[in-house]
Design an enzyme around this catalytic site. Structure first.
Site, PDB file in Angstrom:
ATOM      1  N   LEU A  44     -65.015  20.234  -5.585  1.00  0.00           N
ATOM      2  CA  LEU A  44     -64.603  21.556  -6.056  1.00  0.00           C
ATOM      3  C   LEU A  44     -65.845  22.361  -6.418  1.00  0.00           C
ATOM      4  O   LEU A  44     -66.932  21.801  -6.571  1.00  0.00           O
ATOM      5  CB  LEU A  44     -63.676  21.428  -7.271  1.00  0.00           C
ATOM      6  N   SER A  45     -65.686  23.663  -6.608  1.00  0.00           N
ATOM      7  CA  SER A  45     -66.848  24.484  -6.964  1.00  0.00           C
ATOM      8  C   SER A  45     -67.433  24.049  -8.297  1.00  0.00           C
ATOM      9  O   SER A  45     -68.655  24.061  -8.479  1.00  0.00           O
ATOM     10  CB  SER A  45     -66.497  25.970  -6.975  1.00  0.00           C
ATOM     11  N   GLU A  46     -66.586  23.649  -9.255  1.00  0.00           N
ATOM     12  CA  GLU A  46     -67.058  23.112 -10.533  1.00  0.00           C
ATOM     13  C   GLU A  46     -66.134  22.000 -11.010  1.00  0.00           C
ATOM     14  O   GLU A  46     -64.942  22.012 -10.734  1.00  0.00           O
ATOM     15  CB  GLU A  46     -67.108  24.185 -11.629  1.00  0.00           C
ATOM     16  N   THR A  47     -66.746  21.082 -11.756  1.00  0.00           N
ATOM     17  CA  THR A  47     -66.039  20.010 -12.452  1.00  0.00           C
ATOM     18  C   THR A  47     -66.604  19.984 -13.859  1.00  0.00           C
ATOM     19  O   THR A  47     -67.815  20.084 -14.040  1.00  0.00           O
ATOM     20  CB  THR A  47     -66.278  18.651 -11.766  1.00  0.00           C
ATOM     21  N   HIS A  89     -64.659  30.540 -15.116  1.00  0.00           N
ATOM     22  CA  HIS A  89     -63.393  29.828 -14.912  1.00  0.00           C
ATOM     23  C   HIS A  89     -63.447  28.405 -15.457  1.00  0.00           C
ATOM     24  O   HIS A  89     -62.454  27.919 -16.006  1.00  0.00           O
ATOM     25  CB  HIS A  89     -62.914  29.966 -13.455  1.00  0.00           C
TER      26      HIS A  89
END
Length: 169
Positions: free
Chosen positions: A76-79, A108
């Site tokens: 994902l774009s961020e974790t 986000h």
């Protein structure tokens, strides 16, 4: 400007081969470490229509390398990783990883992490939720009635630059 988040879409349990001493008691038969995470849709109350974020709950025992590996695995774009705060006035601390590196702050992930912390039973110390992250303390307001997280909003922290601006920009 304030940002808002709605509800979580998916709850899952991750089994990952992390062998910390603290987690050996919880290890399933396949010699993996167990830790809980949720994948949430930020900016949407409709599952699968928001900006996805993976949030690992109670990640204090994970090393930097394990966090980075798990962030790459989620793709994902961020974790994010929820851990105990260092600041006494913070409710929790979050570490934010992209697939490439750790970042000090992102919008986000701030909202999605707060949503998961509240949904997992987190109780703020005051009227606002105080999240500790790489840029310091971020105050998050919650609106709405009921037991759920409601709508969340924060004022963005001051911009931080890590190097000189490109003259061509």
């Amino acid at each position: 400007e304030f940002l808002n988040v709605a509800t979580a879409s998916t709850v899952a349990t991750a089994f990952h081969p992390f062998g910390t001493e603290q987690n050996k008691k919880q290890r399933p038969p396949n010699n993996s470490t167990v830790f809980a995470f949720q994948q949430v849709d930020v900016f949407s109350s409709t599952p699968l229509l928001g900006n996805p974020l993976a949030v690992v709950i109670g990640a204090d025992a994970l090393s930097d390398e394990q966090m980075a590996a798990f962030a790459r695995w989620t793709n994902l774009s961020e974790t994010t990783f929820l851990i105990e705060p260092k600041a006494s006035n913070a409710d929790y601390r979050v570490r934010i990883f992209t697939r490439q590196r750790e970042v000090p702050f992102a919008g986000h992930p701030t909202l999605g992490s707060c949503h998961v912390w509240l949904a997992a039973g987190g109780v703020p110390k005051g009227k606002e939720i105080v999240q500790e992250c790489g840029v310091g303390l971020v105050r998050i307001r919650r609106t709405g009635e009921g037991a759920g997280p409601g709508r969340l909003a924060f004022a963005a922290p001051p911009l931080q630059r890590s190097g000189p601006a490109d003259a061509a920009v």
